[in-house]
Write an enzyme that holds these catalytic residues in place. Structure first.
Site, PDB file in Angstrom:
ATOM      1  CG  LEU A   3      -2.152  -1.222   1.697  1.00  0.00           C
ATOM      2  CD1 LEU A   3      -2.390  -1.219   2.664  1.00  0.00           C
ATOM      3  CD2 LEU A   3      -3.258  -0.831   0.495  1.00  0.00           C
ATOM      4  CB  CYS A  36       2.228   0.797  -9.973  1.00  0.00           C
ATOM      5  SG  CYS A  36       2.062   2.546 -10.021  1.00  0.00           S
TER       6      CYS A  36
END
Length: 644
Positions: free
Chosen positions: A278, A368
């Site tokens: 995270l 990502c």
């Protein structure tokens, strides 16, 4: 997996039976009818409930709703965004949406807390300063202590946790562990000996080696030319400019890298509870908090390979872990070029405490969606460069020693062109990864719309079939380690987790935003029930995070300032939690927006506030008054609204 199960998951992972028992006797009666045949009135009622859920509304019990007449005319509800996600389209009038602040607050400033008088570290630690009168820092301890603000009430949380306080006289609870008689800090040796500690620390000497480009990478230096030769051979082969005889001679000249590990540590991801990597909030204190709630596997925040190789202090802080994470901690890296990923992996294997369990795996981020990462060729950009990704993973596997290599993917870069099935088949065939995680969205989707668990299930089956076929073909070769398959996306309740594990062919589920909003989701998974945490229990959780943060960042003014900043980041997610005790329907869904609501007491209402100034107020309840230089800006402009 049958289509009926997947259709139920698209609506809700909850079984109708549990939904009925949660809602009361009337719902239980409807459950009986659902097993046979609903009459028209029941169908209409069910359609209305489902219609409200499909419109993204989390129904709150009538006694906790705030009438629209009481809403402030200038108040704007905070948007529910993640660090990476695009802003979700609301259902308000278009003109109202256009007036709302959007996007991120870039170049945020948090302010630095500084002492009025700066003490010399050597003197602070009871040593003699080698610079003498030439030192620009204060050497008079009495003068420094007199310049400090009054101690915060209570005892030092760090001293109580580990038996000593590294901040020493700079601690804001100094007198709870300071001996006036001897003028030194106190030590609780038994507590210190039993306390946990942090691993994967890179000292100043190691940083200098990296910064001066003197870190030796013998394994990378051997594997990189080999991988480059494979690339060149493939280019020539595809161009058709090489004869069959030349191609055969060229292939025969290649020597398989002698440094490829024949044995890796075995991973076991069968139904383990996993916390996702995270950004920003996935720091060490938050991971420790999730561990205490039952998480079994945790990951570092995504670290960029090149800054690691350059000895960046900030980047090397990300792989740092705690003894409570031993045996289940992975470091995630991102890189646009194979040499960066491979050499960074070798550096991690060298500098991390592998023998002590401080590094269980190195995970390559291939999912990502952030523009900055994507445009550099890293993250989800690798989904369009399969050959480069495979060479990266092969090289990482060759230099990581006994540490396994894993990979995290998305479905693809574009909505209408998912490529994960084909890619997963190649990854399993190559045999360089121990586990594959698939997020059920494309890069184009970011975090909009629901994750596609139908596609995750089908891809997991492809991985399983491919592995079994290889095992059947190679019965005479040594047994290969299994390739674990993990699903990711929209896991917000224990029902989501169990439904995925039991019906979607995955070995486990990686939890991201669900843990940010309620870290005790791991407890719910174990107990298979919703836990209605009281406001007091949630405040205790926040206090625990703060204490873990002080242990990590320090209990001096600077450490408190840093801890407060990350606590506010955490509260920007936890404020989205709507207590299950005030909801009309269960399970709560991640994309559902609650109506304006008030809590069962003032503290619960405060904890649900989306105003960042309330987050600062909560931080003062556990960390004391804010420093005069402290500033906090929410990640997203939409959270920075003003109230009357």
């Amino acid at each position: 997996m049958d289509s009926t199960s997947l259709e139920k998951r698209a609506i809700s992972p909850a079984s109708q039976e549990t939904m009925a028992s949660s809602a009361g006797p009337e719902s239980a009666t409807k459950k009986v009818k659902l097993d046979h045949e609903l009459d028209k009135s029941d169908l209409k009622a069910e359609d209305e409930i489902q219609d409200s859920r499909n419109h993204g509304i989390a129904r709150v019990k009538a006694e906790f709703r705030i009438p629209k007449s009481e809403h402030s005319s200038t108040e704007s509800a905070p948007r529910y965004e993640n660090d990476d996600e695009s802003e979700l389209a609301g259902r308000e009038d278009k003109s109202k949406r256009q007036k709302r602040e959007r996007g991120q607050n870039k170049n945020r400033k948090f302010g630095k807390a500084q002492d009025t008088i700066k003490i010399c570290d050597t003197v602070k630690n009871g040593e003699t300063c080698s610079h003498g009168d030439q030192c620009k820092f204060e050497h008079d301890l009495t003068k420094y202590i007199a310049s400090k603000p009054e101690d915060l009430p209570g005892n030092c949380p760090v001293y109580e946790a580990i038996g000593y306080c590294p901040a020493g006289i700079k601690c804001r609870w100094m007198y709870s562990h300071w001996s006036k008689e001897t003028g030194t800090s106190l030590f609780d040796q038994p507590k210190k000996a039993a306390a946990g500690y942090e691993l994967n620390r890179v000292d100043r000497e190691q940083q200098l080696i990296l910064q001066r480009k003197k870190f030796p990478t013998p394994k990378s230096d051997l594997i990189l030319p080999y991988l480059e030769s494979i690339k060149e051979e493939n280019i020539v082969r595809n161009n058709g400019s090489m004869t069959n005889e030349e191609r055969a001679d060229n292939i025969a000249s290649y020597v398989e890298s002698p440094i490829r590990p024949s044995e890796k540590k075995r991973l076991n991801y069968s139904r383990v509870k996993i916390l996702s990597p995270l950004t920003t909030v996935g720091n060490l204190p938050f991971r420790r908090l999730c561990r205490e709630f039952g998480a079994e596997i945790t990951y570092s925040e995504m670290a960029l390979a090149l800054p690691l190789l350059q000895g960046s202090k900030q980047e090397w802080a990300l792989p740092r872990t705690h003894t409570s994470e031993i045996g289940g901690f992975g470091v995630q890296i991102a890189a646009p070029k194979p040499w960066q990923a491979i050499k960074a992996t070798e550096a991690l294997a060298e500098y991390c405490n592998v023998n002590e369990g401080g590094l269980s795996e190195v995970n390559l981020n291939c999912g990502c969606p952030i523009d900055l990462v994507f445009r550099s060729g890293a993250g989800s950009a690798l989904l369009d460069s399969h050959t480069k990704m495979l060479r990266m993973l092969k090289g990482m596997n060759a230099v990581s020693g006994e540490v396994p290599i894993t990979v995290k993917l998305r479905m693809g870069t574009r909505d209408k062109n998912p490529i994960a099935k084909k890619l997963v088949q190649r990854l399993v065939t190559e045999g360089d990864v121990a586990a594959i995680t698939l997020h059920g969205r494309s890069r184009q989707q970011r975090y909009t719309r629901l994750a596609d668990w139908q596609y995750i299930s089908e891809t997991a089956q492809v991985a399983r079939d491919t592995f079994n076929e290889l095992e059947d073909k190679n019965k005479d070769t040594p047994e290969r380690n299994p390739v674990w398959f993990i699903g990711n996306g929209d896991c917000y309740s224990w029902k989501d987790w169990w439904d995925a594990v039991e019906n979607c062919n995955v070995d486990s589920v990686m939890i991201a935003r669900g843990a940010l909003i309620k870290p005790w989701i791991f407890e719910e998974i174990d107990s298979k029930q919703y836990l209605d945490k009281s406001a007091t229990e949630r405040l205790d959780m926040i206090k625990r995070f703060a204490h873990l943060g002080l242990e990590h960042w320090g209990s001096d003014e600077y450490g408190i300032n840093n801890c407060r900043r990350f606590l506010c980041e955490f509260l920007s997610f936890s404020c989205r939690y709507v207590p299950v005790g005030i909801l009309e329907t269960l399970p709560p869904k991640l994309q559902d927006r609650p109506e304006k609501w008030k809590g069962r007491n003032e503290l619960e209402t405060l904890l649900g506030s989306g105003d960042y100034r309330d987050w600062i107020k909560i931080s003062e309840m556990v960390l004391g008054p804010v420093h005069e230089n402290f500033e906090f800006q929410p990640k997203h402009k939409s959270n920075a609204y003003e109230k009357e």
